[in-house]
Write a protein that holds these residues in place. Structure first.
Motif, PDB file in Angstrom:
ATOM      1  N   HIS A 226      67.931  18.590  10.974  1.00 36.28           N
ATOM      2  CA  HIS A 226      67.068  19.714  11.318  1.00 36.28           C
ATOM      3  C   HIS A 226      66.120  19.289  12.444  1.00 36.28           C
ATOM      4  CE1 HIS A 226      68.298  21.848   7.664  1.00 36.28           C
ATOM      5  NE2 HIS A 226      68.199  20.661   7.048  1.00 36.28           N
TER       6      HIS A 226
ATOM      7  N   TRP B 148      62.913  20.826  14.849  1.00 34.57           N
ATOM      8  CA  TRP B 148      61.978  21.935  15.050  1.00 34.57           C
ATOM      9  C   TRP B 148      60.868  21.501  16.009  1.00 34.57           C
ATOM     10  CZ3 TRP B 148      61.870  18.778  10.816  1.00 34.57           C
ATOM     11  CH2 TRP B 148      60.644  18.244  10.442  1.00 34.57           C
TER      12      TRP B 148
ATOM     13  N   GLU C 147      64.691  24.166  18.248  1.00 38.32           N
ATOM     14  CA  GLU C 147      64.998  24.691  16.914  1.00 38.32           C
ATOM     15  C   GLU C 147      66.502  24.603  16.726  1.00 38.32           C
ATOM     16  OE1 GLU C 147      62.909  25.656  14.654  1.00 38.32           O
ATOM     17  OE2 GLU C 147      61.063  25.565  15.838  1.00 38.32           O
TER      18      GLU C 147
ATOM     19  N   THR D  98      69.873  23.107  14.070  1.00 38.02           N
ATOM     20  CA  THR D  98      70.368  22.598  12.788  1.00 38.02           C
ATOM     21  C   THR D  98      71.828  22.207  12.969  1.00 38.02           C
ATOM     22  OG1 THR D  98      68.888  23.998  11.503  1.00 38.02           O
ATOM     23  CG2 THR D  98      70.814  23.121  10.357  1.00 38.02           C
TER      24      THR D  98
END
Length: 816
Positions: free
Chosen positions: A160, A162, A166, A168
């Motif tokens: 992940h 962020w 952003e 994944t």
């Protein structure tokens, strides 16, 4: 190929694929559902190929043989989020089949069931942990992996990002130890720890994203293959979670067998011993500091069981324990949880085999209050020794017992110079009504401890007589008796019209009023004017009974001399009011066409007409000629007469049966006899079903006309008079051409009604015709006289001219 042929081919192909898919799904479901089977995804390529070939042949899937590279008889789920080997679910037991566990040794001892011997039923300690064939401690299934977890082929995780990025990414480690991520390409992560993996990927993404945060979540963890060899219950190759440790793997695979060691389990990795594990550290102390995590290719080796000793008797955990090195008596007692307070340490025994030749017993003391006892704890034990610690004697010492009719029956400490009054200081220590003339001490007398009884006067002791205050000795039993045990308690009896007649305890100063109150007071039928008391009077020549009359009314008012003081064996009799119960039974029942039907009471000597008048007389629709009168006493007489006739009829049937068997009869005579016998049997059957009603013939119009009529009966309890409505018909039954009910017409006679139904048939016996009047009276043709020119007139009690057929018929009458 035609369209029709193409359609058929496609249909057959669809059916084959559907059948194959359904069978394949069923087999996979069976694999997942059966406990003890490895999931399909964990099987080797070779095994998957074999299963698919079997499905194509539509044959059952062969069960993998042991040992295989799956967990034998255990289901090993793929690890999820750091999962260890899954423990089997505990077997469900129906509540109705649950058996309460037997009391423990501690429960038995402290509940008073003191041991007198020791049990030699010893079990090897520690193997119960593996008794159910699987892990009994909860596996780790939903916790994050540790920072030192080594990443390897088969691991899956999610990255992940962020911040200013952003993103994944889900990825898994391939067989060559690499992962593939967008922008980064192929990266080698094999052997990196979880912490190192985070740092590694952070630096890689830093080249593309200047300001971001990164986290990694482990998904499905890889499985590793290990080897279990030596004295194991289920040796073989196993696929386990990559988070599994030595103990978790042992618990999942069934652990050592009872010939395997629990104290010297070895873990080999790449041909070198990594650790030696003593399971006693885990079982006894809860320590797992040597329980390291397994790696692919590790071998768990369970050597043969080492030297063992047994510990029997009064220790907290009797059993058979494995020795590790030169362990002493004290060390083994520690393994067994320590000695119970009930253990007799002055004579502890060891059974030992000496020189492979003979068994011997060695005795010694472990009493810590003595120097030799403390030193004996260091004596080393040998392989095969059995340490036996017997219980102390169950009997209490320095104690006296108080028993019987006392408030606190129990054991008391025997103190120096203790006497009876120290335990029984006053009446407050006794239950009500003790037997004061005598109590006892049961004493065990030396040297053989035979019992002797020493009596003392309890009443004198409590009054301060020091001669009765005896000195107590060890294990004395003081017994106090109740007055009811040693003497007959006085009683009095009350009979008659009270709520609870019976015999009652005679209390001091008890009077007649008190006894009546204990007996629940008077019944409503009690006579308050006069009652009697019977009293025994003892004389020189015997015992006599005297009778004393008194007034219950005055006695309940507390007035003398009626409320006299009672003496033992007095009998009080309370009389009933004369004819009280008979008066309650004086009831008659009027039903039907009365103005006020119902239940009525009557006075002695009252007649029927009087009650009819109290009921308002008859209604306008009443038919007094058809009155029905029933009496209970008549029912009893009818029942008796019916039984007599039934007995006579049974005798006749037996006689006729004997005649038919013993007498030679022609055909006609035999037919007549058989017909007569059949008729009597039918009549007997009907009579046995008949129930007497108690009906009496009554001429009610005569009663209503004159109170002096003989039918104006004097009433009896239970009498019942029923008045029907006026009927509109006359019944003609029997051997006539048209048996029926005819409209009743005034003035018509028997002959008129017979004429209307066609007269008697040829089979009719005209001489037996009779009329049943509505009130139950019967007139028959056989009563005719004077050549059929006169008949009986019951109303006028005389013969009248005209004959039977001239008799007038009233509504409700029946001609038969």
């Amino acid at each position: 190929m035609t369209n029709k042929g193409s359609f058929r081919l496609l249909l057959l192909l669809f059916l084959f694929i559907s059948c194959f898919s359904f069978t394949f799904a069923i087999q996979l479901k069976s694999l997942r559902a059966d406990e003890g089977k490895t999931p399909f995804s964990n099987l080797s390529d070779y095994e998957k190929k074999k299963i698919l070939e079997t499905l194509k042949e539509k044959e059952p899937i062969p069960k993998p043989k042991k040992p295989a590279n799956i967990l034998p008889e255990k289901k090993v789920e793929p690890a999820r989020k750091g999962a260890e080997v899954s423990a089997p679910a505990p077997a469900k037991t129906s509540p109705s089949k649950l058996i309460p566990p037997a009391p423990s040794r501690i429960e038995n001892i402290l509940s008073g069931r003191f041991p007198t011997t020791i049990s030699r039923e010893l079990k090897q300690y520690g193997y119960d942990f593996f008794a159910k064939g699987g892990s009994t401690f909860a596996p780790v299934t939903n916790v994050p992996v540790g920072p030192d977890y080594a990443i390897g082929p088969g691991d899956q995780f999610t990255v992940h990002l962020w911040g200013k990025a952003e993103k994944t990414y889900e990825t898994s480690v391939t067989r060559d130890g690499t992962i593939v991520l967008p922008r980064l390409g192929s990266l080698d992560v094999n052997g990196l720890t979880f912490t190192e993996l985070k740092k590694f990927l952070y630096h890689k993404f830093k080249q593309y994203y200047p300001d971001f945060q990164l986290s990694i979540t482990m998904g499905r963890l890889r499985t590793i293959r290990i080897f279990l060899v030596g004295e194991a219950k289920n040796p073989g190759t196993y696929a386990v979670s990559s988070l599994s440790s030595v103990i978790s793997a042992l618990s999942a695979t069934g652990g050592p067998n009872k010939n395997g060691s629990l104290r010297n389990i070895k873990l080999f990795r790449a041909g070198k011993q990594i650790v030696s594990l003593d399971l006693y550290d885990f079982f006894i102390r809860g320590l797992k500091n040597k329980d390291i995590r397994l790696q692919p290719g590790d071998t768990i080796f369970i050597p043969v069981l080492g030297p063992v000793v047994g510990v029997a008797g009064n220790v907290r955990r009797p059993g058979i324990y494995e020795l590790k090195g030169h362990e002493s008596i004290g060390d083994v007692i520690t393994l067994a949880g320590g000695i119970l307070p009930t253990g007799y340490l002055q004579s502890v025994q060891i059974e030992r085999v000496v020189g492979h030749q003979r068994r011997v017993v060695v005795s010694f003391s472990l009493d810590s209050q003595k120097e030799e006892g403390h030193g004996n704890l260091g004596i080393p034990l040998h392989d095969g020794d059995v340490l036996k610690i017997y219980p102390v004697y169950k009997g209490l010492r320095q104690v006296v017992y108080l028993e019987g009719h006392v408030k606190y029956p129990r054991e008391y400490e025997l103190k120096p110079g203790m006497r009876i009054r120290d335990i029984l200081p006053s009446y407050d220590a006794l239950l009500p009504e003790p037997y004061l003339p005598q109590a006892e001490i049961v004493r065990l007398v030396q040297p053989d401890l035979h019992p002797e009884t020493i009596a003392f006067n309890l009443g004198a002791l409590l009054a301060g007589d020091e001669s009765q205050n005896l000195k107590l000795e060890d294990r004395d039993h003081i017994k106090v008796f109740s007055r009811a045990e040693k003497e007959e308690l006085p009683t009095v009896t009350i009979e008659g019209a009270v709520q609870k007649p019976g015999t009652y305890r005679l209390l001091e100063h008890m009077r007649i009023k008190d006894l009546i109150f204990q007996a629940g007071n008077f019944k409503k039928s009690a006579s308050m004017k006069k009652a009697s008391l019977s009293r025994l009077v003892k004389g020189k020549n015997g015992t006599d009974v005297t009778k004393i009359d008194f007034s219950p009314e005055r006695a309940m008012a507390g007035l003398s001399p009626d409320n006299m003081t009672l003496k033992p064996d007095d009998v009080v009799h309370i009389r009933d009011i004369p004819l009280y119960h008979q008066a309650l039974e004086r009831k008659v029942y009027l039903a039907g066409e009365f103005r006020f039907p119902g239940e009525y009471t009557y006075s002695a000597g009252e007649h029927l007409l009087s009650v009819i008048e109290r009921a308002g007389g008859l209604s306008d629709t009443a038919y007094p000629f058809g009155a029905l009168f029933y009496r209970e006493s008549a029912k009893g007489v009818q029942k008796e007469r019916l039984n007599e006739y039934i007995n006579k009829l049974e005798e006749d049937i037996l006689t006729l049966g004997a005649q038919s068997a013993e007498t030679a009869l022609d055909k006609d005579q035999a037919a007549i006899l058989q017909q007569t016998l059949s008729a009597k049997k039918q009549l007997l059957a009907k009579l046995k079903q008949a129930q007497p009603t108690g009906r009496m013939v009554i001429d009610l119009p005569q009663v209503l006309a004159s109170a002096s009529s003989s039918f104006n009966f004097e009433l009896r309890p239970g009498d019942r008079l029923v008045i029907p409505r006026r009927p509109e018909h006359v019944n003609v039954l029997g051997e006539v051409y048209n048996p029926t009910a005819l409209l009743a017409e005034k003035g018509k006679t028997v002959g008129d009604y017979l004429q209307l139904v066609g007269g008697p048939t040829d089979d009719a016996e005209e001489g037996q015709i009779y009329v049943v009047k509505a009130n139950g009276e019967v007139l028959s043709k056989s009563q005719e006289g004077f050549l059929g020119m006169a008949s009986w007139d019951s109303e006028r009690q005389r013969w009248s001219s005209g004959g039977f057929y001239s008799i007038k018929v009233d509504p409700g009458d029946t001609i038969i």
